[in-house]
Motif scaffolding. Structure first.
Motif, PDB file in Angstrom:
ATOM      1  N   GLU A 110       0.837  -1.205   0.000  1.00 58.25           N
ATOM      2  CA  GLU A 110       0.000   0.000   0.000  1.00 58.25           C
ATOM      3  C   GLU A 110       0.870   1.252   0.000  1.00 58.25           C
ATOM      4  O   GLU A 110       1.704   1.434   0.888  1.00 58.25           O
ATOM      5  CB  GLU A 110      -0.895   0.028   1.241  1.00 58.25           C
ATOM      6  N   VAL A 181      -1.887  -6.043  -4.283  1.00 52.38           N
ATOM      7  CA  VAL A 181      -1.683  -4.637  -4.627  1.00 52.38           C
ATOM      8  C   VAL A 181      -2.916  -3.865  -4.184  1.00 52.38           C
ATOM      9  O   VAL A 181      -4.040  -4.171  -4.601  1.00 52.38           O
ATOM     10  CB  VAL A 181      -1.433  -4.475  -6.141  1.00 52.38           C
ATOM     11  N   HIS A 182      -2.704  -2.851  -3.352  1.00 53.17           N
ATOM     12  CA  HIS A 182      -3.817  -2.109  -2.745  1.00 53.17           C
ATOM     13  C   HIS A 182      -4.189  -0.921  -3.628  1.00 53.17           C
ATOM     14  O   HIS A 182      -3.452   0.054  -3.731  1.00 53.17           O
ATOM     15  CB  HIS A 182      -3.384  -1.622  -1.363  1.00 53.17           C
ATOM     16  N   SER A 183      -5.357  -1.018  -4.262  1.00 54.22           N
ATOM     17  CA  SER A 183      -5.869   0.079  -5.082  1.00 54.22           C
ATOM     18  C   SER A 183      -7.265   0.445  -4.601  1.00 54.22           C
ATOM     19  O   SER A 183      -8.165   0.694  -5.397  1.00 54.22           O
ATOM     20  CB  SER A 183      -5.901  -0.330  -6.557  1.00 54.22           C
ATOM     21  N   TYR A 187      -6.311   5.232  -1.142  1.00 54.10           N
ATOM     22  CA  TYR A 187      -4.852   5.333  -1.151  1.00 54.10           C
ATOM     23  C   TYR A 187      -4.360   5.590  -2.579  1.00 54.10           C
ATOM     24  O   TYR A 187      -5.154   5.786  -3.489  1.00 54.10           O
ATOM     25  CB  TYR A 187      -4.243   4.099  -0.490  1.00 54.10           C
ATOM     26  N   LEU A 189      -3.137   4.409  -5.502  1.00 51.93           N
ATOM     27  CA  LEU A 189      -3.655   3.905  -6.778  1.00 51.93           C
ATOM     28  C   LEU A 189      -5.123   4.250  -6.954  1.00 51.93           C
ATOM     29  O   LEU A 189      -5.569   4.588  -8.057  1.00 51.93           O
ATOM     30  CB  LEU A 189      -3.427   2.401  -6.879  1.00 51.93           C
ATOM     31  N   ASN A 190      -5.883   4.190  -5.867  1.00 56.74           N
ATOM     32  CA  ASN A 190      -7.289   4.600  -5.908  1.00 56.74           C
ATOM     33  C   ASN A 190      -7.414   6.087  -6.229  1.00 56.74           C
ATOM     34  O   ASN A 190      -8.361   6.515  -6.904  1.00 56.74           O
ATOM     35  CB  ASN A 190      -7.940   4.278  -4.571  1.00 56.74           C
ATOM     36  N   LEU A 193      -7.552   6.683  -9.838  1.00 58.68           N
ATOM     37  CA  LEU A 193      -8.796   6.264 -10.489  1.00 58.68           C
ATOM     38  C   LEU A 193      -9.895   7.308 -10.375  1.00 58.68           C
ATOM     39  O   LEU A 193     -10.774   7.384 -11.245  1.00 58.68           O
ATOM     40  CB  LEU A 193      -9.297   4.953  -9.862  1.00 58.68           C
ATOM     41  N   VAL A 215      -2.673   2.006 -12.374  1.00 57.42           N
ATOM     42  CA  VAL A 215      -3.019   0.737 -11.726  1.00 57.42           C
ATOM     43  C   VAL A 215      -2.639  -0.426 -12.629  1.00 57.42           C
ATOM     44  O   VAL A 215      -2.017  -1.407 -12.180  1.00 57.42           O
ATOM     45  CB  VAL A 215      -4.514   0.688 -11.386  1.00 57.42           C
ATOM     46  N   LEU A 233      -5.258  -8.209  -6.371  1.00 54.63           N
ATOM     47  CA  LEU A 233      -5.565  -6.776  -6.451  1.00 54.63           C
ATOM     48  C   LEU A 233      -6.780  -6.482  -5.603  1.00 54.63           C
ATOM     49  O   LEU A 233      -7.781  -7.210  -5.666  1.00 54.63           O
ATOM     50  CB  LEU A 233      -5.850  -6.377  -7.902  1.00 54.63           C
ATOM     51  N   LEU A 235      -9.762  -3.649  -4.735  1.00 54.71           N
ATOM     52  CA  LEU A 235     -10.500  -2.480  -5.182  1.00 54.71           C
ATOM     53  C   LEU A 235     -11.655  -2.239  -4.218  1.00 54.71           C
ATOM     54  O   LEU A 235     -12.094  -3.146  -3.515  1.00 54.71           O
ATOM     55  CB  LEU A 235     -11.060  -2.694  -6.590  1.00 54.71           C
TER      56      LEU A 235
END
Length: 378
Positions: A110, A181-183, A187, A189-190, A193, A215, A233, A235
């Motif tokens: 993360e 993988v923290h998206s 955080y 990667l989010n 988006l 991502v 992953l 989400l």
């Protein structure tokens, strides 16, 4: 000790059947999701953390708490990392303890993005755009005002992807079975988006194809580094946590899954899941293993653990198409949660008089198991 047991409904009974995730054979479909507990001083996992996770090794899969891939990626105080040798050594103690107890464990990577503070990391955080986190942020000195992050350059994006791949290799070096993988949950990667946090006008902003690019590139790089069968992953479609607002989630998330589908990842993990039309659309889009971390409407405000330990919510989300179910806080209070749910035994309540974050063994490794309660009564 004598416990009254309740019959387990047929759908819920499916939770206790074996499954295969990537290269792993799991004895059941109950997943312990990543839950930060802030007990890693200087980012180094401790023997106490090894004890905590080993106690919960009966989960089909443990996804350990968020670990930062870099110094600038740190979110809150005493979060573990995956970028120094001492951190790798600390995680090796955790994974070894879990494996010795018959368990399986992925480590979550993360990067906090704008969710960070110089008092924690010593650095100004980086993010897609110069938009500060609303509200406050936890720091070593209490509640702090979130700084305005530096907008990331293309070179910094590429360097961060390298950090993710290095952290993934470090996770395997530490003995982990894979990485997530923290998206999700607002955080870094989010943040790329979401239109609320990504105001870029380059190839990483604007259109859906551009906003999913970071991502996709990060997940592709991690999968190439350690193998897609060891890569998951996470989400959180529709979750507004940490100031995330997405006005095109119905289009963006299916497009993201379509871009990732050829990789053959170990799993997709959806947080705050409920049987919505979007969840159904994502289930149709994703042909691989789907882990769902369901919301729990039965959980009382005073003790956020439903009386059934989350079994009803798990059954609902499996009926909606999940292959495995991640149950959070019940695992905190019940090291032997799998056995309690399988037999219909009562679950421990969460000790709300103690902080979830930070501290020592109390409220962390001292929750009783059914076996320990029976021994005490003998």
């Amino acid at each position: 000790m004598t416990n009254e047991t309740a019959p387990v409904e047929p759908t819920a009974q499916h939770l206790f059947q074996p499954a295969r995730v990537g290269a792993l054979d799991l004895p059941n479909r109950l997943v312990m999701p990543p839950m930060s507990r802030n007990r890693a001083p200087r980012g180094v996992p401790t023997p106490l953390m090894a004890e905590y996770y080993a106690q919960r090794a009966s989960a089909g899969l443990i996804i350990a708490e968020a670990s930062s891939p870099s110094q600038v990626g740190y979110t809150y105080p005493n979060i573990p990392g995956l970028f120094t040798d001492s951190q790798v050594d600390g995680w090796r103690g955790v994974t070894g303890a879990v494996h010795a107890n018959g368990g399986r464990i992925f480590l979550q990577i993360e990067h906090g993005g704008r969710i960070g503070h110089p008092d924690t990391s010593g650095l100004i955080p980086m993010a897609p755009s110069a938009i500060a986190l609303p509200g406050y942020i936890h720091t070593p000195n209490g509640h702090g005002e979130p700084p305005v992050p530096h907008p990331m350059t293309t070179a910094q994006i590429r360097a961060t992807i390298d950090d993710f791949t290095a952290a993934a290799r470090n996770a395997l070096r530490a003995g982990a079975d894979g990485v997530e993988v923290h998206s999700a949950n607002g955080y870094l990667l989010n943040q790329f988006l979401a239109t609320s946090t990504n105001h870029r006008t380059d190839e990483y902003g604007g259109s859906i194809a551009n906003r999913i690019r970071f991502v996709v590139e990060a997940v592709e790089a991690v999968a190439a580094a350690i193998g897609p069968e060891r890569t998951g992953l996470r989400l959180s479609p529709g979750n507004p946590h940490n100031g995330i607002d997405m006005d095109d989630a119905d289009q963006l998330f299916p497009a993201l899954l379509d871009a990732l589908a050829p990789l053959g990842l170990a799993y997709l993990h959806l947080a705050y899941a409920s049987p919505t039309p979007l969840f159904a659309a994502l289930r149709r889009s994703w042909q691989g293993i789907l882990i769902a971390n369901p919301s729990n409407p039965e959980a009382p405000e005073a003790d956020p653990i439903p009386a059934d330990g989350g079994l009803a919510a798990a059954a609902r989300i499996m009926d909606a198409g999940a292959d495995l179910v991640a149950i959070g806080r019940p695992f905190i209070a019940n090291p032997d949660l799998v056995e309690r749910l399988r037999t219909g035994a009562p679950v421990n309540p969460l000790r709300t008089d103690l902080p979830l974050y930070g501290g020592g063994a109390e409220g962390y490794t001292d929750y009783p198991t059914l076996l320990s309660l029976e021994s005490a009564e003998a």
